[in-house]
Design an enzyme around this catalytic site. Structure first.
Site, mmCIF file in Angstrom:
data_model
loop_
_atom_site.group_PDB
_atom_site.id
_atom_site.type_symbol
_atom_site.label_atom_id
_atom_site.label_comp_id
_atom_site.label_asym_id
_atom_site.label_seq_id
_atom_site.Cartn_x
_atom_site.Cartn_y
_atom_site.Cartn_z
ATOM 1 N N ASP A 49 41.622 13.427 -0.657
ATOM 2 C CA ASP A 49 40.382 13.261 -1.411
ATOM 3 C C ASP A 49 39.179 13.733 -0.598
ATOM 4 O O ASP A 49 38.061 13.791 -1.105
ATOM 5 C CB ASP A 49 40.204 11.822 -1.899
ATOM 6 C CG ASP A 49 40.181 10.792 -0.779
ATOM 7 O OD1 ASP A 49 40.333 11.174 0.402
ATOM 8 O OD2 ASP A 49 40.028 9.588 -1.083
ATOM 9 N N SER A 50 39.423 14.134 0.648
ATOM 10 C CA SER A 50 38.399 14.801 1.447
ATOM 11 C C SER A 50 37.929 16.085 0.779
ATOM 12 O O SER A 50 36.900 16.646 1.153
ATOM 13 C CB SER A 50 38.937 15.099 2.853
ATOM 14 O OG SER A 50 40.205 15.735 2.780
ATOM 15 N N ASP A 88 46.491 12.406 -2.576
ATOM 16 C CA ASP A 88 45.684 11.188 -2.479
ATOM 17 C C ASP A 88 45.359 10.636 -3.856
ATOM 18 O O ASP A 88 44.997 11.394 -4.775
ATOM 19 C CB ASP A 88 44.360 11.473 -1.770
ATOM 20 C CG ASP A 88 44.375 11.102 -0.300
ATOM 21 O OD1 ASP A 88 45.251 10.322 0.110
ATOM 22 O OD2 ASP A 88 43.504 11.598 0.437
ATOM 23 N N LYS A 118 49.424 9.073 -1.889
ATOM 24 C CA LYS A 118 48.906 8.273 -0.777
ATOM 25 C C LYS A 118 47.791 7.393 -1.293
ATOM 26 O O LYS A 118 46.952 7.847 -2.075
ATOM 27 C CB LYS A 118 48.383 9.155 0.358
ATOM 28 C CG LYS A 118 47.876 8.336 1.567
ATOM 29 C CD LYS A 118 47.579 9.217 2.758
ATOM 30 C CE LYS A 118 46.281 9.965 2.639
ATOM 31 N NZ LYS A 118 45.089 9.042 2.606
ATOM 32 N N GLU A 120 45.027 4.026 -0.035
ATOM 33 C CA GLU A 120 44.429 3.322 1.088
ATOM 34 C C GLU A 120 44.521 1.812 0.909
ATOM 35 O O GLU A 120 44.457 1.312 -0.216
ATOM 36 C CB GLU A 120 42.969 3.742 1.254
ATOM 37 C CG GLU A 120 42.781 5.216 1.552
ATOM 38 C CD GLU A 120 41.313 5.595 1.709
ATOM 39 O OE1 GLU A 120 40.447 4.690 1.709
ATOM 40 O OE2 GLU A 120 41.028 6.806 1.841
ATOM 41 N N GLU A 186 44.228 5.624 10.808
ATOM 42 C CA GLU A 186 43.005 6.400 11.021
ATOM 43 C C GLU A 186 41.997 5.660 11.876
ATOM 44 O O GLU A 186 41.662 4.497 11.625
ATOM 45 C CB GLU A 186 42.348 6.791 9.688
ATOM 46 C CG GLU A 186 41.072 7.589 9.903
ATOM 47 C CD GLU A 186 40.543 8.274 8.653
ATOM 48 O OE1 GLU A 186 39.473 8.903 8.726
ATOM 49 O OE2 GLU A 186 41.210 8.178 7.595
#
Length: 283
Positions: A49-50, A88, A118, A120, A186
């Site tokens: 998502d960056s 993501d 993925k 978080e 991270e």
């Protein structure tokens, strides 16, 4: 992508089996050409998502939508033939509960043909990870600094210092117990990353963590040096493409203004003698 090519790609069990073995090389990709380059050398291609910050100029990942992720993941899928493709889940697409997470993750997998998603979060996301994996959706977890929660953390600050180490360890253990096949660590302290790596039976993928992790991941644009003003401490630049691209664009603009481009070799339907005559010269 043909079924034959798809069947050659690495799978989540393949990555899990790399625990304690040869380190797992991972990079992000958001476009087909970059995906092809990453696929040729890496084990995991992550559509992160960056992309919101890297390609769309957003101030954080929070504005990234599910449709954006699917669009870029489709492009990346066209360039991946060997690596594991992970996508993501963007902010707001899974936090409401397991059912919401399943609906959106199933859509991502169906429309992009990715092999895993993925998401978080640690302890708070364990039930959701368990729900997804029980229904055939492989999950790569992400703990430590989780960018989608950056406002709650008060910025992009190192996690796991002092007493906070216990929280990060519990998050990592929770996602592993819930069925995640790997976990991204991270921006946590190196000793803590090493401890978690030793404690978990699943691979750890570090970003700003430790070389002792089972693998590493970076944003491809960061390691290629595409941004002159963004140099996180945990990123090693393997190129300075920002400088090269700036020089190339400046040279192009100068050639256009001086009428050096296009030259004869770039033209169609005209001879060199004709070109010379048109320019006011003699044959």
């Amino acid at each position: 992508m043909s079924a034959t090519i798809f069947s050659k790609c690495l799978t989540p069990p393949d990555i899990s089996a790399r625990k304690g073995g040869t380190p797992i090389a991972c990079l992000t990709a958001y476009t087909t050409p970059v995906a092809r380059m990453v696929d040729a050398h890496c084990d995991v291609v992550l559509v992160g998502d960056s992309v919101g910050m890297v390609l769309h100029g957003l101030p954080s990942t929070l504005g990234v939508t599910l449709d954006m992720m699917i669009m870029h993941a489709k492009a990346v899928r066209r360039g991946v033939e060997r690596a594991l493709l992970v996508v993501d889940m963007p902010f707001g697409s899974y936090e409401e509960g397991p059912e919401q997470a399943f609906r959106n993750a199933a859509r991502v997998m169906a429309e992009t043909e990715c092999a895993a998603v993925k998401l978080e979060g640690g302890v708070a996301m364990a039930d959701t990870i368990r729900f997804l994996t029980a229904r055939g959706i492989p999950v790569m977890a992400h703990v430590g600094l989780t960018p989608q929660a950056v406002n709650a953390f008060g910025g992009y600050v190192v996690q796991g210092r002092g007493e906070d180490a216990g929280r990060v360890r519990e998050d990592a253990k929770a996602v592993a117990r819930a069925g995640a096949f790997a976990v991204v660590l991270e921006k946590i302290t190196a000793p803590l990353a090493d401890q978690i790596t030793q404690e978990l039976a699943i691979p750890t993928i570090g970003i700003g963590a430790s070389p002792g992790c089972d693998g590493q991941i970076l944003v491809v644009d960061d390691m290629l040096g595409l941004f002159a003003d963004f140099k996180p401490r945990f990123v090693k630049r393997y190129a300075e493409l920002n400088h090269d691209a700036d020089s190339a664009i400046a040279a192009y603009a100068a050639d256009v203004r001086a009428r050096r481009f296009p030259a004869d070799e770039h033209l169609f339907g005209i001879k060199v003698t004709d070109r010379t005559r048109l320019a006011g010269g003699s044959a």
